[in-house]
Design a protein around this motif. Structure first.
Motif, mmCIF file in Angstrom:
data_model
loop_
_atom_site.group_PDB
_atom_site.id
_atom_site.type_symbol
_atom_site.label_atom_id
_atom_site.label_comp_id
_atom_site.label_asym_id
_atom_site.label_seq_id
_atom_site.Cartn_x
_atom_site.Cartn_y
_atom_site.Cartn_z
ATOM 1 N N LEU A 1 -12.982 5.941 -0.378
ATOM 2 C CA LEU A 1 -13.755 4.735 -1.256
ATOM 3 C C LEU A 1 -14.609 3.839 0.083
ATOM 4 O O LEU A 1 -15.866 3.213 -0.109
ATOM 5 N N ALA A 2 -14.553 4.591 1.398
ATOM 6 C CA ALA A 2 -15.377 3.742 2.642
ATOM 7 C C ALA A 2 -16.951 4.719 2.801
ATOM 8 O O ALA A 2 -18.123 3.849 2.514
ATOM 9 N N LYS A 3 -16.998 5.554 1.860
ATOM 10 C CA LYS A 3 -18.361 6.718 1.546
ATOM 11 C C LYS A 3 -18.970 5.436 0.991
ATOM 12 O O LYS A 3 -19.978 5.817 0.477
ATOM 13 N N ALA A 4 -18.196 5.664 -0.922
ATOM 14 C CA ALA A 4 -18.742 4.419 -1.694
ATOM 15 C C ALA A 4 -18.992 3.114 -1.214
ATOM 16 O O ALA A 4 -20.320 2.631 -2.119
ATOM 17 N N ARG A 5 -18.590 2.639 -0.285
ATOM 18 C CA ARG A 5 -18.406 1.339 0.196
ATOM 19 C C ARG A 5 -19.941 1.435 0.967
ATOM 20 O O ARG A 5 -21.218 0.309 0.759
ATOM 21 N N GLN B 1 1.050 -1.683 0.210
ATOM 22 C CA GLN B 1 -0.145 -0.350 0.118
ATOM 23 C C GLN B 1 0.800 1.418 -0.139
ATOM 24 O O GLN B 1 0.333 1.900 -1.099
ATOM 25 N N ALA B 2 1.876 1.113 1.040
ATOM 26 C CA ALA B 2 3.431 2.394 1.284
ATOM 27 C C ALA B 2 3.572 2.244 -0.284
ATOM 28 O O ALA B 2 3.551 4.009 -0.947
ATOM 29 N N ARG B 3 3.785 1.608 -1.179
ATOM 30 C CA ARG B 3 4.673 1.601 -2.365
ATOM 31 C C ARG B 3 3.280 2.583 -3.757
ATOM 32 O O ARG B 3 3.381 2.898 -4.197
ATOM 33 N N ALA B 4 1.898 1.806 -3.103
ATOM 34 C CA ALA B 4 1.424 2.290 -4.435
ATOM 35 C C ALA B 4 0.517 3.584 -4.595
ATOM 36 O O ALA B 4 0.239 4.412 -5.354
ATOM 37 N N LEU B 5 0.514 3.826 -2.832
ATOM 38 C CA LEU B 5 0.282 5.351 -2.803
ATOM 39 C C LEU B 5 1.910 5.681 -2.757
ATOM 40 O O LEU B 5 0.771 7.131 -1.778
ATOM 41 N N ALA B 6 2.425 6.047 -3.031
ATOM 42 C CA ALA B 6 4.210 6.554 -2.495
ATOM 43 C C ALA B 6 3.530 8.066 -3.312
ATOM 44 O O ALA B 6 3.976 9.034 -3.298
ATOM 45 N N GLN B 7 2.962 8.258 -4.457
ATOM 46 C CA GLN B 7 2.746 10.219 -4.859
ATOM 47 C C GLN B 7 1.775 10.727 -3.904
ATOM 48 O O GLN B 7 1.366 11.631 -4.210
ATOM 49 N N PHE B 8 0.622 9.734 -2.961
ATOM 50 C CA PHE B 8 -0.112 10.803 -2.407
ATOM 51 C C PHE B 8 0.267 11.670 -1.068
ATOM 52 O O PHE B 8 1.560 10.696 -0.301
ATOM 53 N N GLU C 1 -3.720 12.692 1.425
ATOM 54 C CA GLU C 1 -4.651 12.266 0.415
ATOM 55 C C GLU C 1 -5.122 10.679 0.410
ATOM 56 O O GLU C 1 -6.246 10.741 -0.024
ATOM 57 N N ARG C 2 -3.698 9.843 1.150
ATOM 58 C CA ARG C 2 -4.350 8.868 1.434
ATOM 59 C C ARG C 2 -5.037 9.023 2.251
ATOM 60 O O ARG C 2 -6.202 7.818 2.429
ATOM 61 N N ALA C 3 -5.223 9.271 3.994
ATOM 62 C CA ALA C 3 -6.983 9.304 4.064
ATOM 63 C C ALA C 3 -7.706 9.431 3.806
ATOM 64 O O ALA C 3 -9.496 8.841 4.241
ATOM 65 N N GLN C 4 -7.846 10.536 3.163
ATOM 66 C CA GLN C 4 -8.658 10.685 2.214
ATOM 67 C C GLN C 4 -9.636 10.033 1.019
ATOM 68 O O GLN C 4 -10.743 10.019 0.968
ATOM 69 N N LEU C 5 -9.230 9.460 0.499
ATOM 70 C CA LEU C 5 -9.125 8.131 -0.500
ATOM 71 C C LEU C 5 -10.091 6.840 0.359
ATOM 72 O O LEU C 5 -10.795 6.948 -0.084
ATOM 73 N N VAL C 6 -8.831 7.284 1.260
ATOM 74 C CA VAL C 6 -9.236 5.426 2.615
ATOM 75 C C VAL C 6 -10.902 6.291 3.419
ATOM 76 O O VAL C 6 -11.979 4.857 2.718
ATOM 77 N N ALA C 7 -10.887 6.750 3.162
ATOM 78 C CA ALA C 7 -12.505 8.090 3.425
ATOM 79 C C ALA C 7 -13.945 8.321 2.471
ATOM 80 O O ALA C 7 -14.762 7.588 2.531
#
Length: 153
Positions: free
Chosen positions: A137-141, A118-125, A129-135
């Motif tokens: 995706l949780a909303k979409a779920r 995950q850290a490597r996949a999101l290294a550019q975030f 931004e990482r926290a926002q992405l997770v939040a």
């Protein structure tokens, strides 16, 4: 006619999951000798907890796999000592599954692999931004789960 689906939610979510799963599977096989599917079994058992063993049928439902697929996964996991199975005392058709003590360390290692990937996949975030992405995706779920609830009514 050529179409571009690269900006569509469903395409992106599925493609990211596929790519992530392939990378995780490679790492898990190399470092702990377990496949992604086997790690998912151990994860489902860990999420269930130690109160009572889980039936193979329930495990198949939680993993969205066939009973036959889960049976094969459990065969390999049991042979390697990662899980224990027993017949149900109340129904001889039911096999109960419990993670072995050794599975805890394997699951911790798998989670570490996942964190690193995950850290490597999101290294550019950025961390925000990482926290926002997770939040998000949780909303979409949550939105998709509410659709399921509505369909049941």
């Amino acid at each position: 006619m050529k179409r571009d689906f690269s900006q569509r939610f469903g395409f992106l979510v599925n493609d990211v999951a596929k790519l992530y799963g392939e990378q995780f599977d490679r790492l898990a096989r190399e470092r702990i000798g377990l496949s992604r599917a086997q790690c998912r079994v151990l994860g489902a058992l860990a999420m269930h907890g130690d109160e009572a063993p889980m039936s193979q049928v329930e495990l198949a439902q939680r993993l969205d796999l066939s009973a036959m697929a889960v049976g094969s996964l459990c065969d390999r996991l049991e042979a390697a000592g990662w899980i224990h199975r027993q017949d149900s005392p109340s129904d001889r058709r039911v096999r109960l599954v419990r993670a072995a003590a050794s599975a805890e360390q394997a699951l911790d290692t798998a989670l570490g692999l996942s964190d690193g990937l995950q850290a490597r996949a999101l290294a550019q975030f950025t961390p925000a931004e990482r926290a926002q992405l997770v939040a998000l995706l949780a909303k979409a779920r949550e939105g998709l789960l509410s659709l399921q609830t509505e369909e049941l009514r």
